[in-house]
Design a protein around this motif. Structure first.
Motif, short mmCIF file in Angstrom:
data_model
loop_
_atom_site.label_atom_id
_atom_site.label_comp_id
_atom_site.label_asym_id
_atom_site.label_seq_id
_atom_site.Cartn_x
_atom_site.Cartn_y
_atom_site.Cartn_z
N PHE A 97 -24.05 5.19 -15.54
CA PHE A 97 -22.65 5.44 -15.39
C PHE A 97 -22.43 6.88 -15.06
O PHE A 97 -21.40 7.46 -14.49
N GLY A 98 -23.23 7.96 -15.63
CA GLY A 98 -23.01 9.41 -15.32
C GLY A 98 -23.34 9.30 -13.86
O GLY A 98 -22.60 9.98 -13.03
N LEU A 99 -24.17 8.67 -13.04
CA LEU A 99 -24.36 8.83 -11.79
C LEU A 99 -23.32 8.26 -10.89
O LEU A 99 -22.65 9.02 -9.88
N LEU A 100 -22.60 7.14 -11.60
CA LEU A 100 -21.34 6.66 -10.79
C LEU A 100 -20.22 7.83 -10.81
O LEU A 100 -19.67 8.01 -10.04
N GLY A 101 -19.99 8.41 -12.33
CA GLY A 101 -18.80 9.22 -12.12
C GLY A 101 -19.14 10.30 -11.57
O GLY A 101 -18.39 10.89 -10.92
N LEU A 102 -20.35 10.95 -11.25
CA LEU A 102 -20.67 12.11 -10.53
C LEU A 102 -20.48 11.69 -9.07
O LEU A 102 -19.72 12.57 -8.27
N VAL A 103 -20.54 10.64 -8.34
CA VAL A 103 -20.64 10.34 -6.94
C VAL A 103 -19.18 10.10 -6.82
O VAL A 103 -18.40 10.53 -5.99
N VAL A 104 -18.25 9.23 -7.66
CA VAL A 104 -16.95 8.73 -7.60
C VAL A 104 -16.07 9.90 -7.74
O VAL A 104 -15.17 10.01 -6.96
N PRO A 124 -12.27 17.97 -11.38
CA PRO A 124 -12.97 18.97 -11.71
C PRO A 124 -14.55 18.58 -12.55
O PRO A 124 -14.42 17.63 -13.25
N ARG A 125 -15.49 19.43 -12.45
CA ARG A 125 -16.69 19.20 -12.93
C ARG A 125 -16.68 19.63 -14.40
O ARG A 125 -15.78 20.63 -14.65
N SER A 126 -17.52 19.23 -15.26
CA SER A 126 -17.34 19.75 -16.61
C SER A 126 -16.24 19.35 -17.41
O SER A 126 -16.07 19.70 -18.76
N ALA A 127 -15.11 18.49 -16.80
CA ALA A 127 -14.11 18.33 -17.55
C ALA A 127 -13.85 17.20 -18.19
O ALA A 127 -14.66 16.27 -17.90
N PRO A 128 -13.47 17.08 -19.49
CA PRO A 128 -13.42 15.95 -20.45
C PRO A 128 -12.76 14.80 -19.77
O PRO A 128 -13.11 13.72 -20.17
N ILE A 129 -11.61 15.03 -18.88
CA ILE A 129 -11.18 13.99 -18.18
C ILE A 129 -12.31 13.00 -17.77
O ILE A 129 -12.10 11.78 -17.62
N VAL A 130 -13.08 13.60 -16.89
CA VAL A 130 -14.03 12.85 -16.23
C VAL A 130 -15.08 12.35 -17.13
O VAL A 130 -15.51 11.15 -16.89
N GLY A 131 -15.43 13.05 -18.08
CA GLY A 131 -16.20 12.37 -19.21
C GLY A 131 -15.50 11.15 -19.82
O GLY A 131 -16.12 10.39 -19.84
N GLY A 132 -14.21 11.15 -20.12
CA GLY A 132 -13.45 10.33 -20.66
C GLY A 132 -13.25 8.95 -19.80
O GLY A 132 -13.68 7.82 -20.01
N LEU A 133 -13.25 9.16 -18.39
CA LEU A 133 -13.33 7.92 -17.57
C LEU A 133 -14.73 7.35 -17.41
O LEU A 133 -14.92 6.13 -17.57
N VAL A 134 -15.88 8.13 -17.47
CA VAL A 134 -17.05 7.40 -17.58
C VAL A 134 -17.35 6.68 -18.69
O VAL A 134 -17.79 5.77 -18.86
N LEU A 135 -16.81 7.44 -20.05
CA LEU A 135 -16.92 6.75 -21.29
C LEU A 135 -16.29 5.61 -21.38
O LEU A 135 -16.54 4.57 -22.04
#
Lengths: 378, 259, 417
Positions: C251-258, C266-277
């Motif tokens: 899921f981390g790889l998916l989040g990174l690519v997509v 933005p990298r390192s942002a909780p919004i992306v972390g939240g999307l992946v979670l």
């Protein structure tokens, strides 16, 4: 009480549907705003405008009076839910496409044969892009053997302990104690793996290294054992998986009809004879499914090995050596600042692809085994 | 559905009515007329299709997977199975009470207020409260629960729960009420109260009740339909059916050889 | 049956029982060991040693003019003032110690506190103030590990004498380490705190719930109540079951690519972390919601339909509220798992060094479990206790969440499968 059937149902349906639609739109708007905010403010605004237009357009045909509009409304709502369900399939496709796409770029730089058949993994050689032959070595075999070694050690710990504790819960524990154990197992299963990683790094790794050296010294040999040995990583991973195996195995064993158990006991068999001779063979397909899922977990587990295993690849099956795994390398390749088009970075996606398909195969096999087991006993 | 403001004759006319589960035919070409403001009882041995035919009368039957209906049911002259008739509207006008009391896990008040809210019967809060009270008074539950309308309905006894779900059904202002063995899960005292209630309800609406008990049918029914293997084998007033059954299968049942 | 074989059978039974019991004891034992180790280490993270110092804010010592402006105060040598205060407090033991050795005893936190006090009240210049200055990580570890032992590697004999002198004069105290909860990450272990990681985790998990809950419940309701039985829906089901078992790092790889490479978030942002979670929590919520709906008696739905509710009405009204406790339990367990998830967050860059808590989900942030990873990997031994402290905080959060789930289940176990 009035006895008439002249009830005008329209107003009510309108109100209820209105509430539902507004709720759904608000939720979608929140979602879109969140997503868009991740991009930029302009698209957040655009999404909001789009949604309001959509709401206005839908309110006529979907919220008007009459049974047709109610049916239309419900069909739309169900359609939307169906669409949302399809999203989960989209996630899987997203994973496959993203990994394929990035892996394809990697394989255009490194031949696929070198990747799958290579025995040397040292991506850190690619320091400068303009270096001739500086692409590093991307042979996946040492990572596969490392992953397998740690997984085997983990399963040697988690398999027997997990299944036996499930049998204990079923055969010997009284109900109150059983509940207490189940709560404890649930808690244990909830411990983040990064915590186990810390446990391995700080306590188990050094302990095993010291113990191995001590034993070797007893035989007059002096050996060097790193605290980051495969044994420690595998052992702690096994401990991490115990509650997982145990609760799956418990479900499987409790799904075996009581009549089988009682039948065995009524024939004069002891509990151990009943469980070993009757229950376990009957539960075998389900247990195998559980163990396959556990293997899938072990292969994909990241934090324990990132913290407790080595970062340098090593083609060996000696549990006291340092080995690395696919997940460790994915993290290693993608941490820190990196360009997204160097082979070093792209290799992570190729590893991800291998990992995804390996776990997919195990999950699907487990799923079908479990289905067949359930069909037999439910 | 009709929209006339006069009270309808809540009569059912079933013609060649058949009901299926997949390929199994549960109800076989039944012709049956049910009178307005009377209690009609459905009887017969277990598995004879009496509950299924009840469920075809408000189109509940088809809510089960692969269930199917053939034939026709005219409700006060309107075809229930006509194209374009929404079963949802049918069920709003023809209430149903099940064998086991099924209160929702909500308060007593919210249970009874469910249909008025859903169907928008009440314009104001006080109107809603009046309707709830009226329904509870009608089933004789008001004095027992008026001080704990905010308590969970699941805390009531079995008999109280069954009267509550009847109150919930009549709060929807149905023209007919279908009851599927409403007393089978109750003790004798509760059964007696429900029987009284059925008699009083029949003054205002048509009541169809499936029952297992000969005594009950004799006590409450104005007409009895006897079913066997999905067929209606006898229909008439209770006196006639009990004293001089014309069909041997009814005789067998009455003397306890089947069922 | 011979007595011998009977004895053998009885022995086999007892042996089997012992082995099965042993398995459970082993599992419990490992857990206790883990808890005990972390508790022993982590307890110290919540306390630290402080020295009560009377610090003269002398313009000459600070190297500024007597009427220094705010800008000039920014260049002041607070370290010298702290050093002098220590030297005075520990006299005469401090006379033989070099400046560098003295500097290494007190945390730079003292200097920050002085700078802060002066910037708030410039009238303090020329006066002296008393502060409780945190000791440096080396001095703190020394006191925690072996307060009386000689030969502690990281402190010289002279430095140890200074500490002994401070102690003899009653200047040293053990105090609650508020910085651990209030501060962000720091390269000085004694100043490092979990605040930034905690806030980042809350943002990520919040975003994840906002997305996964409506999506998951809608999907579950569709599959359970409305979906036709066909191959496509069967495929969807297999898909969801598989997704629940896909390794989190994928899921981390998916989040990174997509999200990061393709969509430019933005990298390192909780919004992306939240999307992946959210993507990871989605299958859990779907599965739990479905089983909660399945656990409801069919009479509930029939009752609603018989009152004139459509299928959608029935789902919205009596069914979902009745299933809510079960759904809530599942969501809480999903959240608990998301809260401890580390690997995917590392891949999307939430491993950055973050000293101040983010103000919104778009700012770079860390997360609590990532902090555990970062600190565990750092070479300073003082970070080990910080790591254990962060783990304790994380585990307390998880136990609270699990307790909440259990309480919900117990209070509303009307319908349970």
């Amino acid at each position: 009480m009035s006895a008439g059937v002249a009830i005008d149902l329209r107003a009510a349906r309108y109100r209820i549907r209105h509430r539902v639609l507004i709720g759904a739109l608000a939720a979608t708007a929140c979602l879109a705003a969140l997503l868009a905010a991740g991009l930029d403010a302009a698209s957040a605004g655009a999404a909001a405008v789009l949604l309001s237009v959509l709401a206005a357009a839908l309110s006529g045909p979907l919220l008007g009076p009459g049974p047709e509009s109610r049916q239309r409304f419900e069909a739309t709502a169900i359609g939307v839910m169906g669409g949302l369900s399809a999203l989960s399939a989209l996630v899987t496709f997203g994973i496959v496409i993203a990994l394929f796409f990035e892996s394809a770029r990697f394989f255009s730089l490194t031949p696929i044969g070198d990747f799958l058949g290579g025995t040397v993994w040292s991506p850190q050689m690619a320091i400068r892009a303009d270096q001739v032959g500086a692409a590093g070595a991307f042979g996946v075999l040492p990572l596969v053997t490392g992953t397998l070694l740690i997984t085997i050690i983990a399963m040697l710990v988690a398999g027997p302990i997990g299944v036996l504790s499930a049998i204990y819960l079923n055969a010997y524990a009284n109900p109150a104690r059983r509940d207490a154990y189940k709560v404890a197992l649930e808690l244990l299963a909830g411990v983040p793996t990064v915590v186990y990683g810390f446990f391995a790094l700080l306590m188990v790794g050094p302990f095993f290294a010291g113990a191995a050296q001590g034993i070797a010294r007893l035989f007059g040999a002096e050996i060097a054992v790193s605290a980051q040995n495969a044994l420690a990583a595998g052992f702690v991973m096994g401990v991490m998986i115990i509650p997982f195996v145990s609760s799956l195995a418990d479900d499987v064993v409790s799904a075996i009809p009581a009549s089988l158990r009682e039948g065995g006991l009524a024939l004069g068999a002891t509990k151990s004879e009943t469980y070993l001779g009757i229950i376990l063979p009957a539960a075998a397909p389900g247990l195998i499914a559980a163990l396959m899922l556990a293997v899938s977990r072990a292969i994909g587990e990241t934090m324990i090995v990132v913290m407790a295993a080595s970062r340098t690849a090593n083609l060996t099956f000696n549990p006291l050596e340092r080995v690395t795994t696919m997940t460790v390398q994915i993290v290693a390749l993608l941490t820190g600042d990196q360009e997204f088009d160097s082979p070093k970075t792209l290799a992570a996606f190729a590893l991800g692809l291998v990992l995804f398909f390996a776990t997919l195969a195990l999950n699907l096999a487990a799923l079908f085994a479990a289905r067949r087991f359930r069909l037999r006993y439910e | 559905m009709p929209d006339g403001s006069q009270r309808l004759e809540a009569t059912f006319k079933c013609r060649k009515l058949s009901a299926y589960f997949g390929d199994r035919k549960i109800v076989r070409e039944v012709d049956l007329d049910i009178a307005d403001r009377k209690v009609t009882a459905f009887m017969g041995p277990s598995g004879c299709g009496k509950s299924t035919i009840l469920r075809t009368l408000n189109r509940m039957h088809e809510s089960a997977p692969d269930a199917r209906v053939e034939g026709s049911v005219l409700f006060s002259g309107h075809e229930l199975y006509a194209r374009g008739v929404d079963p949802v509207d049918v069920r709003a006008r023809i209430g149903m009470v099940f064998q086991k009391p099924n209160p929702f896990p909500k308060t007593i008040f919210d249970n009874v207020a469910f249909a008025p809210r859903l169907l928008g019967l009440a314009r104001t809060r006080s109107d809603l409260e009046r309707r709830v009270e009226e329904a509870l008074v009608n089933v004789g539950l008001w004095t027992e629960v008026k001080d704990r309308l905010k308590d969970s309905a699941l805390g009531l006894s079995g008999g109280q729960q069954q009267r509550l779900v009847i109150a919930r059904a009549i709060a929807a202002e149905p023209a007919a009420l279908l009851l599927d063995e409403p007393c089978s899960a109750l003790d004798p005292a509760s059964t007696a109260r429900i029987e009284e209630l059925i008699a009083s309800l029949a003054r205002r609406l048509s009541v169809v009740v499936v029952t297992h008990s000969l005594a009950q049918a004799r006590r409450i029914a104005d007409a009895i339909a006897f079913f066997h293997n999905g067929e209606m084998v006898e229909f008439g007033p209770p006196g006639q059916l009990f004293e001089a059954p014309s069909d041997p299968r009814v005789k067998d049942y009455l003397v306890g050889r089947t069922g | 049956m011979s007595r011998k074989s009977q004895r053998r059978r009885r022995f086999a039974e007892r042996a089997f029982r012992a082995v099965a019991t042993g398995a459970l004891v082993f599992a419990a034992g490992m857990f206790l060991l883990l808890c005990a180790g972390i508790a022993a280490l982590g307890a110290e993270a919540f306390l630290r040693h402080e020295a009560r110092l009377e610090i003269a804010l002398d313009a000459a010592v600070l190297g500024v003019s007597a009427q220094a402006s705010a800008a000039e105060l920014g260049t002041a040598d607070f370290r010298a003032a702290v050093r002098r205060a220590v030297a005075e407090a520990a006299a005469p033991a401090a006379d033989t110690v070099s400046e560098i050795e003295l500097n290494a005893l007190i945390s730079p936190g003292a200097e920050f506190a002085l700078a802060d006090a002066l910037s708030r009240n410039s009238g303090l210049l020329g006066r002296s103030i008393t502060i409780d200055a945190p000791l440096s990580d080396a001095a703190d570890r020394y006191l925690k590990e072996s307060p009386d032992a000689r030969g502690y590697a990281r402190l010289s004999a002279a430095q140890q004498d200074v500490i002994a002198a401070l102690k003899a004069k009653g200047r040293l105290s053990r105090a609650f380490n508020a910085d651990f909860f209030a501060s962000g990450d720091s390269s000085y272990p004694e100043l490092a705190g979990v605040a930034a990681g905690f806030v980042g985790s809350m943002f990520s998990v919040g975003v994840a719930i906002l997305i996964a809950l409506p999506l998951g419940v809608a999907t579950a309701v569709f599959l359970e109540e409305f979906a036709p039985k066909n191959a496509l829906v069967d495929f969807l089901e297999i898909n969801i079951n598989n997704l629940a078992a896909v390794p989190s790092i994928i899921f981390g790889l998916l989040g990174l690519v997509v999200f990061i490479i393709a969509l430019g978030m933005p990298r390192s942002a909780p919004i992306v972390g939240g999307l992946v979670l959210a993507l990871m929590t989605l299958p859990t919520i779907i599965i739990v919601t479905r089983s909660s709906l399945q656990a409801l008696p069919s009479s509930l739905k029939e009752g609603a339909l018989a009152l004139g509710a459509s299928k959608l009405d029935a789902v919205l009204n009596p069914l979902l509220p009745a299933a809510a406790p079960g759904i809530a339990t599942g969501v809480i367990i999903g959240v608990a798992r998301a809260l401890g998830e580390t690997a995917p967050l590392i891949l999307i860059g939430m491993v950055a060094f973050v000293a101040t808590p983010p103000l919104n989900p778009l700012e770079p942030s860390s997360a609590l479990p990532v902090l555990v990873y970062l600190w565990a990997e750092s070479p300073e031994t003082a970070f080990a206790e910080k790591t254990a402290g962060a783990i304790i905080l994380l585990l307390v959060l998880l136990i609270v969440l699990n307790g909440l789930a259990a309480a919900i289940r117990r209070r509303a176990n009307v319908y349970r499968r």
